[in-house]
Scaffold this motif. Structure first.
Motif, mmCIF file in Angstrom:
data_model
loop_
_atom_site.group_PDB
_atom_site.id
_atom_site.type_symbol
_atom_site.label_atom_id
_atom_site.label_comp_id
_atom_site.label_asym_id
_atom_site.label_seq_id
_atom_site.Cartn_x
_atom_site.Cartn_y
_atom_site.Cartn_z
ATOM 1 N N ASP A 11 4.049 49.585 -39.139
ATOM 2 C CA ASP A 11 3.337 48.885 -38.071
ATOM 3 C C ASP A 11 4.236 48.582 -36.864
ATOM 4 N N ILE A 23 -5.404 46.069 -24.285
ATOM 5 C CA ILE A 23 -6.053 45.235 -25.283
ATOM 6 C C ILE A 23 -7.524 45.164 -24.901
ATOM 7 N N TYR A 73 -13.380 51.908 -36.902
ATOM 8 C CA TYR A 73 -12.866 50.673 -36.323
ATOM 9 C C TYR A 73 -12.576 50.871 -34.839
ATOM 10 N N ASN A 75 -9.956 50.692 -33.254
ATOM 11 C CA ASN A 75 -8.710 51.431 -33.020
ATOM 12 C C ASN A 75 -8.841 52.927 -33.321
ATOM 13 N N GLU A 77 -9.634 54.293 -36.283
ATOM 14 C CA GLU A 77 -9.488 54.590 -37.708
ATOM 15 C C GLU A 77 -10.866 54.712 -38.361
ATOM 16 N N SER A 97 -16.856 47.413 -34.878
ATOM 17 C CA SER A 97 -16.922 48.604 -35.732
ATOM 18 C C SER A 97 -18.229 49.357 -35.516
#
Length: 137
Positions: A11, A23, A73, A75, A77, A97
């Motif tokens: 991470d 962000i 998600y 991000n 994923e 999501s």
């Protein structure tokens, strides 16, 4: 937080000159799409699972495969429902999501008419054999 707890861990991302950190604004909804009755956005509620959100979108269509639903998600994923040792493992749902219910593969739908028909045929044949044996004795 995980990057600070484990320096040089998976991470801990190296930032170089010219990189940008964006962000995104928090999206307090979950998009439910694919083979559901109504593609919709549902307000995120902590603790609800995939089936709860699918239900709030009107449920799975006859052509849908809820057992292979996936969660993408924010991000990027992607996680899919899986089965290990007979236990169903669901990915968690987070705000922002997208839950997607895929199309069931052609020919994989359970056909009750065919099962009942074949069962009745087998029972009928078995009854004929039993009656024939009794008649001979």
């Amino acid at each position: 937080v995980r990057a600070l707890q484990r320096p040089r861990g998976p991470d801990d991302i190296l930032i170089e000159p010219g990189d940008r950190i964006e962000i995104p604004q928090l999206d307090p909804t979950v998009l439910v799409t694919g083979e559901v009755a109504f593609e919709t956005r549902v307000r995120y509620v902590p603790g609800l699972g995939i089936d709860d959100y699918i239900s709030r979108a009107g449920g799975v269509t006859d052509k849908g495969n809820a057992g292979k639903a996936s969660v993408r998600y924010p991000n990027g994923e992607l996680r899919t429902i899986s089965r290990k040792l007979g236990f169903r493992r669901e990915p968690r749902v987070e705000p922002g999501s997208t839950i997607t219910v895929p199309l069931r593969p052609e020919g994989s739908a359970f056909d009750w008419d065919r099962v009942v028909g074949r069962t009745l045929t087998a029972l009928s044949s078995l009854a004929t054999v039993v009656l024939t044996i009794r008649a001979i004795n």
